[in-house]
Motif scaffolding. Structure first.
Motif, short mmCIF file in Angstrom:
data_model
loop_
_atom_site.label_atom_id
_atom_site.label_comp_id
_atom_site.label_asym_id
_atom_site.label_seq_id
_atom_site.Cartn_x
_atom_site.Cartn_y
_atom_site.Cartn_z
N CYS A 3 32.82 37.95 34.16
CA CYS A 3 31.41 38.05 34.54
C CYS A 3 30.71 38.90 33.49
O CYS A 3 30.98 40.10 33.36
CB CYS A 3 31.29 38.68 35.92
N ILE B 106 39.06 38.82 38.59
CA ILE B 106 37.71 38.89 38.02
C ILE B 106 37.55 40.18 37.22
O ILE B 106 37.94 41.26 37.68
CB ILE B 106 36.62 38.84 39.12
N ILE C 218 38.11 34.91 36.21
CA ILE C 218 36.67 34.85 35.89
C ILE C 218 36.27 36.07 35.06
O ILE C 218 36.67 37.20 35.36
CB ILE C 218 35.82 34.80 37.17
N GLY D 223 26.42 40.33 40.54
CA GLY D 223 27.61 39.97 39.77
C GLY D 223 28.69 40.99 40.00
O GLY D 223 29.56 40.86 40.86
N ILE E 277 31.96 41.66 43.31
CA ILE E 277 33.36 41.37 43.00
C ILE E 277 34.29 41.84 44.12
O ILE E 277 35.22 41.12 44.51
CB ILE E 277 33.75 42.00 41.64
N GLU F 227 28.37 30.84 41.79
CA GLU F 227 29.16 30.25 40.70
C GLU F 227 30.60 30.75 40.73
O GLU F 227 31.55 29.98 40.53
CB GLU F 227 28.54 30.59 39.34
N MET F 228 30.77 32.06 40.97
CA MET F 228 32.12 32.61 41.03
C MET F 228 32.92 31.99 42.17
O MET F 228 34.10 31.63 42.02
CB MET F 228 32.07 34.14 41.16
N THR G 21 26.82 34.88 42.20
CA THR G 21 27.89 34.97 43.20
C THR G 21 28.40 33.58 43.57
O THR G 21 29.61 33.36 43.67
CB THR G 21 27.37 35.69 44.46
#
Length: 642
Positions: free
Chosen positions: A566, A595, A564, A579, A583, A552-553, A550
């Motif tokens: 994932c 994402i 992004i 992950g 979102i 990193e996003m 989470t």
């Protein structure tokens, strides 16, 4: 309404009370009241365990008196819910069996250790203890419930099977999902009853019983001299440098660079197919190397990393050992590369020199990733970036292998200088972050070369580095110290290690910041990543990539990479929570985030994966620089053509 969700450790009374005071102190609850309530709660817990134990003993006594048979119905705690187990206990009772739970039986068990798997969960421990007791009681057999897609039970089902079959017991597993049609379950239970009846009529020769404990083959000092140490690919940017670091320490290391379709097939053959894709891929690649005679099985050892966390990555070593035994290579030593004290070998030691070179390889490998991905989509002369990358990798490999004394900062300056020579076009492309389960994220063979797909679709891939994951593993000790009773000494050592690793990286980042072209690729500090993640979820989520995924996003979005991908294996439960499951919350906080979650598995549709990425890329282009109609289409086509 305020939602309270503290993380607690019931095995540490002091930290439990501290957590309860943190949670309820603001409502006027005193420490004394917390302590009294905790004492009453723990006393009740002991009474509950005692009741379960006594009731289990009563049922066992009844089975003996009435000459009846019992089934230990072993399921996860949530399987006690009738809406989840669909009435399976009643089906078993209808066949004349008594039903016992693994909690009561486990307290009577005496499991012999070491077993093949790493026993990393309290529930798993109870399960194995219960299975061990069942092998000693002729009136008991065991049925294990496991949920569809529960990759963790790929570990437990294999181990319970080994414990039971070693003593000629029948093992039955029932998969549970939302479908309540129990026709298959009824057939399986009736079949088990018939098999038990047949077995009870026969005379069992227990002299042929096997030992289910692990007979570990050690990697000796002599092996270090004459064994080839093979290890699987995970990140092409880093692992060739790790090979050089191992060779520098005197190991004849050999990286299995490329993954072939036959490796996946071998993995599916050797590994429980409920396991996650990375474990199938890694095991298949290692076994295939032996099958294809890439090394001499009689003079070969296998190396694999172990994190020591709650993820199944800790149990890759167990999958590998099982596969080696089944394929006839049980004498091949398996070396665990870990910092958790899980396993040791006389012929392998983690020396300061090895750590120094591995860290340098990780830092410089991360820089190579950043420089390559920030350059290749814009190069004027096609292929120049890859040629520069290959040249730089060879130089780094040689420097590490030959023990050349070099500073990370000076080498980073050389790398940046090499990539700055590449002529690039001044065009604007959508940046696409790639995050997810660590192997699927870095391994092009596992993610169907996702980076190339992004670039072919006209984007610039941005991939956070490998060192960040190492820092995340160390950083977790801080939360465990503050909330779960971990010794402060352990957390202090981890904090010191973080400061050293960040210092290594700071030297390299200072060079990147001096470059107008590459200043934007500098990674954030692990403290900042954790701070970003805390706004969405608690840092106690530390199985798999946990809160780090989470974080990193969020780091990517805040640094300007709003698109992004994932990636995760289908059976990776922790990453589906932290992950894919995060979102919606991330989009709520960052409405501009674009994402997409993509699952990778041996049976996953590559067409579906590509379509999801293409759809995300279409949105990325629309958000890049909105223009009316045909002008936007022309720009998009120009970028793709390049």
């Amino acid at each position: 309404m305020k939602f309270l969700f503290p993380f607690v450790n019931l095995n540490d009374r002091k930290s439990f009370e501290a957590q309860m005071y943190k949670t309820f102190g603001e409502f006027g609850v005193t420490k004394r009241e917390i302590s009294e309530a905790a004492e009453a709660g723990f006393d009740e817990l002991e009474r509950f365990k005692s009741d379960i134990r006594h009731k289990t003993e009563d049922v066992l006594e009844m089975l003996e008196k009435e000459n009846r048979h019992g089934i230990v119905l072993a399921g996860r705690p949530y399987h006690i819910d009738p809406e989840i187990n669909h009435g399976i206990p009643e089906i078993i009772i209808s066949q004349g069996f008594a039903v016992l739970c693994e909690d009561g039986i486990a307290q009577l068990g005496s499991l012999k250790r070491d077993i093949r798997v790493v026993d990393q969960w309290a529930y798993h421990t109870r399960l194995y203890e219960a299975a061990a007791y069942v092998t000693k009681n002729s009136r008991l057999d065991l049925i294990q419930l496991n949920s569809f897609g529960c990759g963790l039970d790929a570990v437990t089902t294999d181990q319970v099977l080994e414990i039971l079959e070693a003593k000629q017991k029948i093992y039955t597993t029932l998969k549970i999902d939302e479908i309540s049609n129990l026709g298959t379950a009824k057939i399986r239970v009736r079949s088990l009853k018939a098999a038990i009846d047949e077995r009870d009529k026969a005379v069992i020769d227990h002299s042929s019983d096997e030992d289910y404990t692990l007979k570990r083959v050690m990697f000796t000092k002599e092996n270090k001299k004459n064994h080839t140490v093979i290890f699987p690919q995970m990140s092409p940017f880093h692992f060739s440098l790790f090979e050089a670091a191992l060779k520098k320490e005197g190991y004849n290391a050999m990286l299995l660079e490329n993954v072939e379709p036959s490796d996946v097939e071998m993995g599916l053959k050797c590994v429980n197919n409920d396991a996650c894709y990375p474990s199938i891929l890694v095991t298949g690649q290692l076994i295939n190397a032996l099958e294809q005679k890439k090394c001499d099985p009689d003079n070969c050892s296998v190396m694999i990393t172990q994190t020591g966390g709650g993820c199944r990555a800790t149990n890759y070593i167990a999958f590998i050992r099982k596969a080696l035994k089944e394929m006839g290579y049980e004498n091949v030593p398996v070396i665990s590369l870990n910092l958790s004290g899980l396993e040791g070998n006389p012929g392998f030691s983690i020396t300061p020199g090895l750590v120094h070179n591995l860290v340098r390889a990780a830092v410089l490998g991360d820089i190579l990733v950043s420089l390559t991905l920030a350059t290749r989509p814009y190069e004027v002369n096609r292929g120049e970036t890859d040629r520069t990358l290959e040249r730089c990798e060879k130089k780094l490999y040689s420097y590490i292998l030959n023990g050349n004394r070099f500073r990370v900062k000076n080498m980073a300056r050389e790398l940046v200088g090499e990539f700055e020579k590449i002529e690039i076009r001044n065009i604007n492309k959508p940046k696409v972050g790639l995050v997810g389960e660590i192997l699927v994220k870095f391994h092009p063979g596992a993610n169907n070369d996702c980076i190339r797909v992004i670039e072919e679709e006209g984007g610039e891939a941005v991939m956070p580095g490998l060192l960040d994951f190492m820092l995340y593993c160390l950083f977790n000790t801080k939360f465990r110290r503050d909330n779960l009773g971990l010794e402060p000494r352990v957390a202090a050592m981890s904090g010191f290690a973080i400061s050293l690793l960040e210092r290594y990286r700071d030297h390299a980042c200072s060079v990147l910041k001096e470059s107008p072209r590459y200043a934007h690729v500098c990674p954030g500090h692990i403290e900042d990543i954790a701070e970003g993640a805390k706004n969405i979820l608690e840092l106690g989520h530390c199985s798999g990539e946990g809160w780090f995924l989470t974080g990193e996003m969020i780091e990517l979005i805040e640094s300007g990479t709003k698109n992004i991908i994932c990636v995760q294996p289908f059976a990776c439960l922790p990453n589906h929570v932290t992950g894919k499951g995060m979102i919606k919350a991330i989009r709520k906080k960052f409405p501009q985030a674009n994402i997409v979650a993509v699952d990778y598995d041996p049976g996953a549709s590559e067409v579906n994966q590509l379509n999801r990425i293409k759809l995300m890329m279409a949105t990325a282009f629309d958000n890049l620089a909105p223009k009316p109609g045909k002008a936007a289409e022309k720009e998009k086509e120009a970028v793709k053509e390049h």
